[in-house]
Design a protein around this motif. Sequence first.
Motif, PDB file in Angstrom:
ATOM      1  N   LEU A  87       0.730  -1.106   0.002  1.00 51.50           N
ATOM      2  CA  LEU A  87       0.026  -0.062  -0.009  1.00 51.50           C
ATOM      3  C   LEU A  87       1.007   1.275  -0.012  1.00 51.50           C
ATOM      4  O   LEU A  87       1.959   1.149   0.718  1.00 51.50           O
ATOM      5  N   VAL A  88       0.467   2.342  -0.828  1.00 50.79           N
ATOM      6  CA  VAL A  88       1.321   3.561  -0.896  1.00 50.79           C
ATOM      7  C   VAL A  88       0.280   4.689  -0.205  1.00 50.79           C
ATOM      8  O   VAL A  88      -0.972   4.571  -0.423  1.00 50.79           O
ATOM      9  N   ALA A  89       1.102   5.404   0.689  1.00 49.35           N
ATOM     10  CA  ALA A  89       0.464   6.534   1.147  1.00 49.35           C
ATOM     11  C   ALA A  89       1.160   7.765   1.193  1.00 49.35           C
ATOM     12  O   ALA A  89       2.482   7.924   0.955  1.00 49.35           O
ATOM     13  N   LYS A  90       0.487   9.024   1.209  1.00 47.16           N
ATOM     14  CA  LYS A  90       1.052  10.141   1.220  1.00 47.16           C
ATOM     15  C   LYS A  90       0.872  10.789   2.879  1.00 47.16           C
ATOM     16  O   LYS A  90      -0.297  10.704   3.285  1.00 47.16           O
ATOM     17  N   GLY A  91       2.062  11.216   3.215  1.00 48.41           N
ATOM     18  CA  GLY A  91       2.178  11.832   4.714  1.00 48.41           C
ATOM     19  C   GLY A  91       1.871  13.475   4.579  1.00 48.41           C
ATOM     20  O   GLY A  91       1.515  14.057   3.507  1.00 48.41           O
ATOM     21  N   ALA A  92       1.463  14.026   5.832  1.00 47.20           N
ATOM     22  CA  ALA A  92       0.991  15.265   5.912  1.00 47.20           C
ATOM     23  C   ALA A  92       2.120  16.095   5.222  1.00 47.20           C
ATOM     24  O   ALA A  92       1.916  17.157   4.928  1.00 47.20           O
ATOM     25  N   SER A  93       3.512  15.846   5.371  1.00 48.25           N
ATOM     26  CA  SER A  93       4.611  16.596   4.923  1.00 48.25           C
ATOM     27  C   SER A  93       4.659  16.448   3.531  1.00 48.25           C
ATOM     28  O   SER A  93       5.473  17.088   2.806  1.00 48.25           O
ATOM     29  N   GLY A  94       3.748  15.764   2.609  1.00 47.34           N
ATOM     30  CA  GLY A  94       3.919  15.639   1.291  1.00 47.34           C
ATOM     31  C   GLY A  94       4.555  14.330   0.793  1.00 47.34           C
ATOM     32  O   GLY A  94       4.669  14.018  -0.548  1.00 47.34           O
ATOM     33  N   GLY A  95       5.289  13.606   1.634  1.00 47.56           N
ATOM     34  CA  GLY A  95       6.082  12.668   1.243  1.00 47.56           C
ATOM     35  C   GLY A  95       5.519  11.464   1.081  1.00 47.56           C
ATOM     36  O   GLY A  95       4.359  11.096   1.530  1.00 47.56           O
TER      37      GLY A  95
ATOM     38  N   LEU B 179      -4.675  -1.770   6.897  1.00 52.11           N
ATOM     39  CA  LEU B 179      -3.669  -0.780   7.664  1.00 52.11           C
ATOM     40  C   LEU B 179      -4.189   0.201   8.442  1.00 52.11           C
ATOM     41  O   LEU B 179      -5.514   0.986   8.431  1.00 52.11           O
ATOM     42  N   ASP B 180      -3.580   0.492   9.754  1.00 53.37           N
ATOM     43  CA  ASP B 180      -4.060   1.364  10.801  1.00 53.37           C
ATOM     44  C   ASP B 180      -3.375   2.578  10.349  1.00 53.37           C
ATOM     45  O   ASP B 180      -1.975   2.854  10.641  1.00 53.37           O
ATOM     46  N   LEU B 181      -4.200   3.811  10.011  1.00 54.93           N
ATOM     47  CA  LEU B 181      -3.353   4.871   9.402  1.00 54.93           C
ATOM     48  C   LEU B 181      -2.573   5.809  10.477  1.00 54.93           C
ATOM     49  O   LEU B 181      -1.555   6.353  10.343  1.00 54.93           O
TER      50      LEU B 181
ATOM     51  N   LYS C  76       2.773  13.105  11.010  1.00 58.66           N
ATOM     52  CA  LYS C  76       1.432  13.705  11.752  1.00 58.66           C
ATOM     53  C   LYS C  76       0.096  12.678  11.257  1.00 58.66           C
ATOM     54  O   LYS C  76      -0.319  12.357  12.209  1.00 58.66           O
ATOM     55  N   SER C  77       0.175  12.406  10.047  1.00 56.77           N
ATOM     56  CA  SER C  77      -1.115  11.698   9.520  1.00 56.77           C
ATOM     57  C   SER C  77      -0.434  11.123   7.987  1.00 56.77           C
ATOM     58  O   SER C  77       0.576  11.729   7.454  1.00 56.77           O
ATOM     59  N   VAL C  78      -1.012  10.126   7.604  1.00 55.82           N
ATOM     60  CA  VAL C  78      -0.972   9.557   6.349  1.00 55.82           C
ATOM     61  C   VAL C  78      -2.389   9.221   5.498  1.00 55.82           C
ATOM     62  O   VAL C  78      -3.220   8.907   6.652  1.00 55.82           O
ATOM     63  N   GLU C  79      -2.454   9.438   4.431  1.00 56.88           N
ATOM     64  CA  GLU C  79      -3.628   9.031   3.834  1.00 56.88           C
ATOM     65  C   GLU C  79      -3.234   8.065   2.618  1.00 56.88           C
ATOM     66  O   GLU C  79      -2.255   8.396   1.792  1.00 56.88           O
ATOM     67  N   LEU C  80      -4.140   7.010   2.367  1.00 58.13           N
ATOM     68  CA  LEU C  80      -3.821   5.973   1.341  1.00 58.13           C
ATOM     69  C   LEU C  80      -3.888   6.740  -0.157  1.00 58.13           C
ATOM     70  O   LEU C  80      -4.709   7.698  -0.199  1.00 58.13           O
ATOM     71  N   LEU C  81      -2.910   6.350  -0.901  1.00 50.77           N
ATOM     72  CA  LEU C  81      -2.847   7.059  -2.294  1.00 50.77           C
ATOM     73  C   LEU C  81      -4.153   6.619  -3.042  1.00 50.77           C
ATOM     74  O   LEU C  81      -4.587   5.636  -3.109  1.00 50.77           O
ATOM     75  N   PRO C  82      -4.877   7.536  -3.677  1.00 48.25           N
ATOM     76  CA  PRO C  82      -5.896   7.250  -4.482  1.00 48.25           C
ATOM     77  C   PRO C  82      -5.673   6.448  -5.825  1.00 48.25           C
ATOM     78  O   PRO C  82      -4.477   6.467  -5.958  1.00 48.25           O
TER      79      PRO C  82
ATOM     80  N   VAL D 238       3.023   7.532  -9.215  1.00 48.33           N
ATOM     81  CA  VAL D 238       3.785   7.802  -8.115  1.00 48.33           C
ATOM     82  C   VAL D 238       4.857   6.590  -7.990  1.00 48.33           C
ATOM     83  O   VAL D 238       5.886   6.646  -8.005  1.00 48.33           O
ATOM     84  N   THR D 239       4.234   5.304  -8.491  1.00 50.82           N
ATOM     85  CA  THR D 239       5.111   4.127  -8.225  1.00 50.82           C
ATOM     86  C   THR D 239       5.578   3.333  -9.582  1.00 50.82           C
ATOM     87  O   THR D 239       6.509   2.675  -9.466  1.00 50.82           O
ATOM     88  N   GLY D 240       4.844   3.922 -10.744  1.00 52.29           N
ATOM     89  CA  GLY D 240       5.199   2.842 -11.956  1.00 52.29           C
ATOM     90  C   GLY D 240       4.567   1.587 -12.083  1.00 52.29           C
ATOM     91  O   GLY D 240       4.706   0.966 -13.124  1.00 52.29           O
ATOM     92  N   TYR D 241       3.906   1.305 -11.042  1.00 48.06           N
ATOM     93  CA  TYR D 241       3.169   0.143 -10.878  1.00 48.06           C
ATOM     94  C   TYR D 241       1.505   0.317 -11.045  1.00 48.06           C
ATOM     95  O   TYR D 241       0.912   1.541 -10.600  1.00 48.06           O
ATOM     96  N   ILE D 242       0.766  -0.788 -11.378  1.00 45.68           N
ATOM     97  CA  ILE D 242      -0.773  -0.812 -11.402  1.00 45.68           C
ATOM     98  C   ILE D 242      -1.237  -1.147 -10.089  1.00 45.68           C
ATOM     99  O   ILE D 242      -0.917  -2.124  -9.513  1.00 45.68           O
ATOM    100  N   ARG D 243      -2.505  -0.916  -9.900  1.00 47.57           N
ATOM    101  CA  ARG D 243      -3.219  -1.663  -8.708  1.00 47.57           C
ATOM    102  C   ARG D 243      -3.336  -2.930  -9.123  1.00 47.57           C
ATOM    103  O   ARG D 243      -3.448  -3.444 -10.092  1.00 47.57           O
ATOM    104  N   GLY D 244      -2.884  -3.832  -7.874  1.00 45.72           N
ATOM    105  CA  GLY D 244      -3.068  -5.216  -7.910  1.00 45.72           C
ATOM    106  C   GLY D 244      -1.525  -5.805  -8.105  1.00 45.72           C
ATOM    107  O   GLY D 244      -1.645  -6.866  -8.290  1.00 45.72           O
ATOM    108  N   GLY D 245      -0.708  -4.833  -8.781  1.00 45.84           N
ATOM    109  CA  GLY D 245       0.733  -5.449  -9.220  1.00 45.84           C
ATOM    110  C   GLY D 245       1.613  -4.435  -8.855  1.00 45.84           C
ATOM    111  O   GLY D 245       2.721  -4.282  -9.541  1.00 45.84           O
TER     112      GLY D 245
END
Length: 165
Positions: free
Chosen positions: A58-66, A78-80, A90-96, A103-110
Motif C-alpha cells: 500500500l502507498v500513502a502520502k504523509g502530511a509533509s507531502g512525502g 492498515l491502521d493509518l 502527523k498523518s498519512v492517507e492512502l494514495l487514490p 507515483v510508483t510505476g505500477y498498477i493496482r494489484g501489481g
Amino acid sequence: MAKKKDEKTNAMRILDQKKVPYTPRFYEEGEGPEGTRDYGIHVAMAMGEDPGRTFKTLVAKGASGGYYVFDIPVPDSLDLKKAARAAGEKSVELLPVKDITAVTGYIRGGCSPVGMKKPYPTIFHETALAFETIYVSAGKIGAQVEVEPRALLDLLRAKTADIVI
C-alpha cells in the motif's frame, strides 16, 4: 509453472541484480473467496499459501507531502494512525487508485515494494520477520516472489512496525 525469461518482471530483475534469492510464483487472476473482491486473499489461495505470509503493498502520502510504502499481510487492514507514527508523520492517507501508477510505476494489484520509480521509505508489518519466507508482488498482476524477509528488508532499507488494525 517454470520461470521463463519473458516472464521476468522489473522487480525480479532488480532482485537478480542485487543477488537477493527469490522464487517466482504465478497464479491465475480472479476474485477472492466465495466471489468476494478480496484480491489479496485470492492471490494467497491461488498459490495455496497462508494469507498471513502474503503481503500487500500500500502507498500513502504523509502530511509533509512525502510518500510511504506499507506492506501488510493480505487479511489485515492498515491502521493509518499507527502507520503515520511509524513513518514519523502527523498523518498519512492512502494514495487514490488513480495516482498509483504515476507515483510508483505500477498498477493496482501489481504494486511491488521492489522497483518503484523512486525509493520511498518502506515499512513492513512486524510479522514479516516471523516467517522464513514471505510473498510480495513481483510487479504485475499474476506474479509474486517468495523471498526471505530479512534480505528483502535489507535491500529496501525497510523497517518493521505494528501498522495494522
